[in-house]
Design a protein around this motif. Structure first.
Motif, PDB file in Angstrom:
ATOM      1  N   ARG A  18      -5.578  -9.525   3.599  1.00 37.86           N
ATOM      2  CA  ARG A  18      -6.283  -8.429   2.939  1.00 37.86           C
ATOM      3  C   ARG A  18      -7.598  -8.154   3.632  1.00 37.86           C
ATOM      4  NH1 ARG A  18      -8.230  -8.471  -3.372  1.00 37.86           N
ATOM      5  NH2 ARG A  18      -8.390  -6.231  -3.634  1.00 37.86           N
ATOM      6  N   GLY A  19      -7.863  -6.869   3.861  1.00 37.80           N
ATOM      7  CA  GLY A  19      -9.176  -6.474   4.323  1.00 37.80           C
ATOM      8  C   GLY A  19      -9.337  -6.413   5.825  1.00 37.80           C
ATOM      9  N   HIS A  20      -8.686  -7.283   6.551  1.00 33.16           N
ATOM     10  CA  HIS A  20      -8.894  -7.252   7.992  1.00 33.16           C
ATOM     11  C   HIS A  20      -7.627  -7.535   8.775  1.00 33.16           C
ATOM     12  CE1 HIS A  20      -9.478 -11.377   6.618  1.00 33.16           C
ATOM     13  NE2 HIS A  20      -8.948 -11.727   7.751  1.00 33.16           N
ATOM     14  N   SER A  21      -6.509  -7.559   8.090  1.00 36.89           N
ATOM     15  CA  SER A  21      -5.232  -7.769   8.771  1.00 36.89           C
ATOM     16  C   SER A  21      -4.546  -6.432   8.991  1.00 36.89           C
ATOM     17  CB  SER A  21      -4.320  -8.661   7.933  1.00 36.89           C
ATOM     18  OG  SER A  21      -4.884  -9.925   7.755  1.00 36.89           O
ATOM     19  N   PRO A  22      -3.779  -6.309  10.082  1.00 32.88           N
ATOM     20  CA  PRO A  22      -3.110  -5.033  10.317  1.00 32.88           C
ATOM     21  C   PRO A  22      -2.085  -4.734   9.236  1.00 32.88           C
ATOM     22  CG  PRO A  22      -2.287  -6.708  11.823  1.00 32.88           C
ATOM     23  CD  PRO A  22      -3.463  -7.305  11.108  1.00 32.88           C
ATOM     24  N   LEU A  23      -1.884  -3.466   8.988  1.00 31.29           N
ATOM     25  CA  LEU A  23      -0.840  -3.019   8.086  1.00 31.29           C
ATOM     26  C   LEU A  23       0.360  -2.580   8.907  1.00 31.29           C
ATOM     27  CD1 LEU A  23      -2.827  -0.921   5.464  1.00 31.29           C
ATOM     28  CD2 LEU A  23      -2.376  -3.377   5.543  1.00 31.29           C
ATOM     29  N   HIS A  24       1.530  -2.804   8.346  1.00 33.84           N
ATOM     30  CA  HIS A  24       2.768  -2.374   8.977  1.00 33.84           C
ATOM     31  C   HIS A  24       3.368  -1.292   8.101  1.00 33.84           C
ATOM     32  CE1 HIS A  24       2.694  -5.619  11.969  1.00 33.84           C
ATOM     33  NE2 HIS A  24       2.034  -6.259  11.023  1.00 33.84           N
ATOM     34  N   PHE A  25       3.602  -0.153   8.717  1.00 36.00           N
ATOM     35  CA  PHE A  25       4.011   1.034   7.978  1.00 36.00           C
ATOM     36  C   PHE A  25       5.507   1.280   8.100  1.00 36.00           C
ATOM     37  CE2 PHE A  25       0.076   3.225   6.733  1.00 36.00           C
ATOM     38  CZ  PHE A  25      -0.866   2.487   7.428  1.00 36.00           C
ATOM     39  N   GLY A  26       6.061   1.860   7.038  1.00 36.98           N
ATOM     40  CA  GLY A  26       7.402   2.396   7.121  1.00 36.98           C
ATOM     41  C   GLY A  26       7.393   3.762   7.773  1.00 36.98           C
ATOM     42  N   TYR A  79       0.832  -1.197   0.000  1.00 36.25           N
ATOM     43  CA  TYR A  79       0.000   0.000   0.000  1.00 36.25           C
ATOM     44  C   TYR A  79       0.865   1.244   0.000  1.00 36.25           C
ATOM     45  CZ  TYR A  79      -3.217  -3.506   1.921  1.00 36.25           C
ATOM     46  OH  TYR A  79      -3.963  -4.639   2.130  1.00 36.25           O
ATOM     47  N   TYR A 126       0.118   5.244   1.379  1.00 40.19           N
ATOM     48  CA  TYR A 126      -0.722   6.225   2.039  1.00 40.19           C
ATOM     49  C   TYR A 126       0.038   7.547   2.050  1.00 40.19           C
ATOM     50  CZ  TYR A 126      -3.985   2.726   3.922  1.00 40.19           C
ATOM     51  OH  TYR A 126      -4.943   1.740   4.071  1.00 40.19           O
TER      52      TYR A 126
END
Lengths: 114, 109
Positions: free
Chosen positions: A98-106, A33, A35
């Motif tokens: 996808r859809g309900h799992s946490p995202l890990h951001f840089g 992703y 953002y």
């Protein structure tokens, strides 16, 4: 602990120039992703990418933007002709589901367009 | 349209003074509610995922709860290192994780 890495941390460019922001997602993640966060505003979704194609994109992600996964590790965001209003923090994120799992951001790339 | 509203915008606490942050949401078909912590100049750091009303998650001094309309992040006996912006986000449609504006927490020693 594995992490998402982004380069550069800060990019200054002139209006109308092309920029490429780079990301290395977590190695076993399948969903990627971008953002962005304009100073003082909310984190906003730009685009999601899975299986070498765009899954979903927001209204912000117009023809000036493109994404690519040129090899097995990098994920890039290109802005073809930057505008002043593109100045923001751009965050790459990855997720295992996808859809309900946490995202890990840089930690983001701060883009400044002058 | 999916909406996420966080309150208060800013919160100042003394070290050891417990409090709660609120996240109200309006979404069609909630698939998950997420709490993140964001330090200045950094990306959001994942804290919790909640999937259904009544669910609770805990991590050190933080506890997240979920109802059908809102989520709370309870901070018990906070320390100065808990100072950060806490973000709430909801996942309803496939990929568009919708974030709130955050609560900026300052814990004074």
């Amino acid at each position: 602990e594995p992490e998402v890495t982004q380069t550069p941390s800060h990019q200054v460019t002139q209006m109308g120039q092309e920029v490429i922001l780079r990301c290395v997602p977590i190695s076993n993640h399948l969903y990627f992703y971008w953002y962005r966060q304009i100073l003082g505003q909310k984190v906003e979704f730009l685009v999601s990418f899975y299986n070498n194609e765009i899954s979903e994109k927001s209204e912000i992600f117009d023809d000036q933007f493109s994404v690519e996964r040129p090899d097995g590790s990098n994920f890039t965001l290109k802005i073809r002709s930057t505008k002043l209003e593109d100045s923001a923090m751009y965050f790459c994120a990855s997720g295992i589901g996808r859809g309900h799992s946490p995202l890990h951001f840089g930690n983001g790339t701060r883009l400044t367009v002058t | 349209e999916d909406q996420v509203t966080q309150s208060p915008e800013a919160l100042r606490l003394q070290e050891g003074e417990s409090s709660s942050l609120n996240c109200s949401y309006t979404v069609s078909g909630l698939r998950g509610l997420f709490w993140y912590r964001q330090d200045p100049g950094k990306g959001p750091e994942f804290l919790f995922t909640l999937y259904s009303a009544g669910e609770e998650k805990e991590k050190e001094r933080l506890k997240a709860t979920l109802t059908k309309k809102e989520s709370f992040l309870h901070i018990t006996a906070p320390k100065p290192e808990d100072s950060a912006t806490y973000l709430c986000a909801v996942q309803a449609r496939k990929d568009d994780m919708r974030f709130g504006a955050g609560t900026r927490l300052t814990v004074k020693p």
